[in-house]
Design a protein around this motif. Structure first.
Motif, mmCIF file in Angstrom:
data_model
loop_
_atom_site.group_PDB
_atom_site.id
_atom_site.type_symbol
_atom_site.label_atom_id
_atom_site.label_comp_id
_atom_site.label_asym_id
_atom_site.label_seq_id
_atom_site.Cartn_x
_atom_site.Cartn_y
_atom_site.Cartn_z
ATOM 1 N N THR A 72 -3.510 -12.451 -7.291
ATOM 2 C CA THR A 72 -3.062 -11.071 -7.184
ATOM 3 C C THR A 72 -4.212 -10.079 -7.326
ATOM 4 O O THR A 72 -5.251 -10.388 -7.919
ATOM 5 C CB THR A 72 -2.004 -10.749 -8.251
ATOM 6 O OG1 THR A 72 -2.570 -10.970 -9.546
ATOM 7 C CG2 THR A 72 -0.773 -11.623 -8.089
ATOM 8 N N ASN A 73 -3.975 -8.896 -6.794
ATOM 9 C CA ASN A 73 -4.918 -7.803 -6.924
ATOM 10 C C ASN A 73 -4.108 -6.522 -7.031
ATOM 11 O O ASN A 73 -3.197 -6.294 -6.218
ATOM 12 C CB ASN A 73 -5.849 -7.753 -5.708
ATOM 13 C CG ASN A 73 -6.918 -6.697 -5.837
ATOM 14 O OD1 ASN A 73 -7.399 -6.417 -6.939
ATOM 15 N ND2 ASN A 73 -7.325 -6.109 -4.730
ATOM 16 N N TYR A 74 -4.421 -5.685 -8.020
ATOM 17 C CA TYR A 74 -3.669 -4.454 -8.252
ATOM 18 C C TYR A 74 -4.566 -3.231 -8.176
ATOM 19 O O TYR A 74 -5.729 -3.276 -8.594
ATOM 20 C CB TYR A 74 -3.015 -4.466 -9.641
ATOM 21 C CG TYR A 74 -1.863 -5.421 -9.782
ATOM 22 C CD1 TYR A 74 -2.059 -6.720 -10.241
ATOM 23 C CD2 TYR A 74 -0.563 -5.025 -9.477
ATOM 24 C CE1 TYR A 74 -1.004 -7.606 -10.376
ATOM 25 C CE2 TYR A 74 0.513 -5.893 -9.616
ATOM 26 C CZ TYR A 74 0.284 -7.183 -10.068
ATOM 27 O OH TYR A 74 1.353 -8.058 -10.210
ATOM 28 N N GLY A 75 -4.009 -2.138 -7.696
ATOM 29 C CA GLY A 75 -4.707 -0.871 -7.780
ATOM 30 C C GLY A 75 -4.749 -0.395 -9.217
ATOM 31 O O GLY A 75 -3.822 -0.671 -9.997
ATOM 32 N N ASP A 76 -5.803 0.328 -9.584
ATOM 33 C CA ASP A 76 -5.978 0.746 -10.975
ATOM 34 C C ASP A 76 -4.824 1.603 -11.476
ATOM 35 O O ASP A 76 -4.440 1.527 -12.645
ATOM 36 C CB ASP A 76 -7.291 1.516 -11.120
ATOM 37 C CG ASP A 76 -8.507 0.611 -10.986
ATOM 38 O OD1 ASP A 76 -9.596 1.136 -10.709
ATOM 39 O OD2 ASP A 76 -8.363 -0.611 -11.160
ATOM 40 N N SER A 77 -4.264 2.411 -10.608
ATOM 41 C CA SER A 77 -3.235 3.357 -11.046
ATOM 42 C C SER A 77 -1.896 2.701 -11.368
ATOM 43 O O SER A 77 -1.030 3.342 -11.976
ATOM 44 C CB SER A 77 -3.025 4.437 -9.975
ATOM 45 O OG SER A 77 -2.574 3.852 -8.768
ATOM 46 N N VAL A 78 -1.714 1.449 -10.984
ATOM 47 C CA VAL A 78 -0.420 0.788 -11.215
ATOM 48 C C VAL A 78 -0.517 -0.392 -12.161
ATOM 49 O O VAL A 78 0.514 -0.995 -12.508
ATOM 50 C CB VAL A 78 0.224 0.338 -9.889
ATOM 51 C CG1 VAL A 78 0.328 1.503 -8.924
ATOM 52 C CG2 VAL A 78 -0.546 -0.821 -9.259
ATOM 53 N N LYS A 79 -1.713 -0.729 -12.593
ATOM 54 C CA LYS A 79 -1.875 -1.886 -13.483
ATOM 55 C C LYS A 79 -1.065 -1.685 -14.760
ATOM 56 O O LYS A 79 -1.100 -0.619 -15.371
ATOM 57 C CB LYS A 79 -3.349 -2.085 -13.814
ATOM 58 C CG LYS A 79 -4.163 -2.659 -12.677
ATOM 59 C CD LYS A 79 -5.631 -2.828 -13.063
ATOM 60 C CE LYS A 79 -6.433 -3.405 -11.912
ATOM 61 N NZ LYS A 79 -7.879 -3.512 -12.252
ATOM 62 N N GLY A 80 -0.341 -2.739 -15.146
ATOM 63 C CA GLY A 80 0.476 -2.679 -16.352
ATOM 64 C C GLY A 80 1.866 -2.115 -16.129
ATOM 65 O O GLY A 80 2.727 -2.218 -17.010
ATOM 66 N N ARG A 81 2.104 -1.509 -14.958
ATOM 67 C CA ARG A 81 3.421 -0.934 -14.685
ATOM 68 C C ARG A 81 4.131 -1.626 -13.518
ATOM 69 O O ARG A 81 5.349 -1.760 -13.511
ATOM 70 C CB ARG A 81 3.294 0.555 -14.350
ATOM 71 C CG ARG A 81 2.704 1.392 -15.454
ATOM 72 C CD ARG A 81 2.774 2.875 -15.122
ATOM 73 N NE ARG A 81 2.023 3.210 -13.916
ATOM 74 C CZ ARG A 81 2.547 3.832 -12.857
ATOM 75 N NH1 ARG A 81 3.831 4.173 -12.867
ATOM 76 N NH2 ARG A 81 1.786 4.104 -11.805
ATOM 77 N N PHE A 82 3.370 -2.042 -12.534
ATOM 78 C CA PHE A 82 3.921 -2.694 -11.343
ATOM 79 C C PHE A 82 3.602 -4.175 -11.378
ATOM 80 O O PHE A 82 2.556 -4.587 -11.899
ATOM 81 C CB PHE A 82 3.344 -2.094 -10.074
ATOM 82 C CG PHE A 82 3.747 -0.678 -9.782
ATOM 83 C CD1 PHE A 82 4.425 0.109 -10.704
ATOM 84 C CD2 PHE A 82 3.439 -0.105 -8.551
ATOM 85 C CE1 PHE A 82 4.795 1.408 -10.433
ATOM 86 C CE2 PHE A 82 3.790 1.200 -8.262
ATOM 87 C CZ PHE A 82 4.467 1.951 -9.210
ATOM 88 N N SER A 83 4.482 -4.959 -10.774
ATOM 89 C CA SER A 83 4.274 -6.396 -10.716
ATOM 90 C C SER A 83 4.665 -6.909 -9.335
ATOM 91 O O SER A 83 5.753 -6.604 -8.832
ATOM 92 C CB SER A 83 5.109 -7.101 -11.789
ATOM 93 O OG SER A 83 4.956 -8.501 -11.706
ATOM 94 N N ILE A 84 3.778 -7.688 -8.726
ATOM 95 C CA ILE A 84 4.048 -8.246 -7.409
ATOM 96 C C ILE A 84 4.402 -9.719 -7.551
ATOM 97 O O ILE A 84 3.865 -10.430 -8.414
ATOM 98 C CB ILE A 84 2.837 -8.055 -6.469
ATOM 99 C CG1 ILE A 84 3.205 -8.424 -5.036
ATOM 100 C CG2 ILE A 84 1.617 -8.828 -6.957
ATOM 101 C CD1 ILE A 84 2.143 -8.020 -4.017
ATOM 102 N N SER A 85 5.322 -10.167 -6.720
ATOM 103 C CA SER A 85 5.686 -11.582 -6.685
ATOM 104 C C SER A 85 6.066 -11.933 -5.248
ATOM 105 O O SER A 85 6.255 -11.032 -4.411
ATOM 106 C CB SER A 85 6.847 -11.863 -7.642
ATOM 107 O OG SER A 85 7.997 -11.114 -7.270
ATOM 108 N N TYR A 106 0.871 -1.162 0.000
ATOM 109 C CA TYR A 106 0.000 0.000 0.000
ATOM 110 C C TYR A 106 0.916 1.222 0.000
ATOM 111 O O TYR A 106 2.090 1.126 0.338
ATOM 112 C CB TYR A 106 -0.900 0.014 1.235
ATOM 113 C CG TYR A 106 -1.872 -1.143 1.259
ATOM 114 C CD1 TYR A 106 -1.442 -2.430 1.583
ATOM 115 C CD2 TYR A 106 -3.220 -0.959 0.951
ATOM 116 C CE1 TYR A 106 -2.324 -3.499 1.588
ATOM 117 C CE2 TYR A 106 -4.110 -2.021 0.954
ATOM 118 C CZ TYR A 106 -3.652 -3.281 1.276
ATOM 119 O OH TYR A 106 -4.525 -4.338 1.273
ATOM 120 N N ARG A 107 0.369 2.358 -0.395
ATOM 121 C CA ARG A 107 1.182 3.559 -0.381
ATOM 122 C C ARG A 107 0.362 4.743 0.099
ATOM 123 O O ARG A 107 -0.862 4.756 -0.017
ATOM 124 C CB ARG A 107 1.765 3.847 -1.767
ATOM 125 C CG ARG A 107 0.733 4.222 -2.818
ATOM 126 C CD ARG A 107 1.393 4.352 -4.190
ATOM 127 N NE ARG A 107 0.439 4.773 -5.221
ATOM 128 C CZ ARG A 107 0.720 4.847 -6.508
ATOM 129 N NH1 ARG A 107 1.944 4.522 -6.936
ATOM 130 N NH2 ARG A 107 -0.196 5.242 -7.371
#
Length: 119
Positions: free
Chosen positions: A57-70, A37-38
């Motif tokens: 996984t679940n991503y916030g809309d503002s980071v989809k396509g740019r951030f990747s969690i592992s 979270y930020r």
């Protein structure tokens, strides 16, 4: 009790990349979710990305396509690869470890790591 420690923040230029790490230690069980979270100055804390123990996984809309969690379950560690960073990504990034036990969920937060995107 669970201890959560983040690392990897810093200063990066717009368009650059950064990788955050978060390690959980202590009373770790299998059914858990780890994520990021930020919180930017003057704004509420928002979801960046989460990943369950089995990899959902679940991503916030503002980071989809740019951030990747592992994550690496053998190390109880979660990573956040951040690409194409923009000034609006500047914030304190917090790691959260959530654990289900019986009918309850227990959340543990790290102390946060600063990410600053600026030229």
């Amino acid at each position: 009790q669970v201890r959560v420690v983040e690392s990897g923040g810093g200063l990066v230029q717009p368009g650059g990349s950064l990788r955050l790490s978060c390690a959980a230690s202590g009373n770790i069980f299998g059914i858990n979710t780890m994520g990021w979270y930020r919180q930017a100055p003057g704004k509420e804390r928002e979801l960046v990305a989460t990943m369950t123990y089995i990899g959902n996984t679940n991503y916030g809309d503002s980071v989809k396509g740019r951030f990747s969690i592992s994550r690496d379950n053998t190390k109880n560690t979660v990573y956040l690869q951040m690409n194409s960073l923009q000034p609006e990504d500047t914030a304190v990034y917090y790691c959260k470890y959530s654990q289900r036990l019986l009918q309850s969920t227990y959340d543990y937060w790290g102390q946060g790591t600063q990410v600053t995107v600026s030229s």
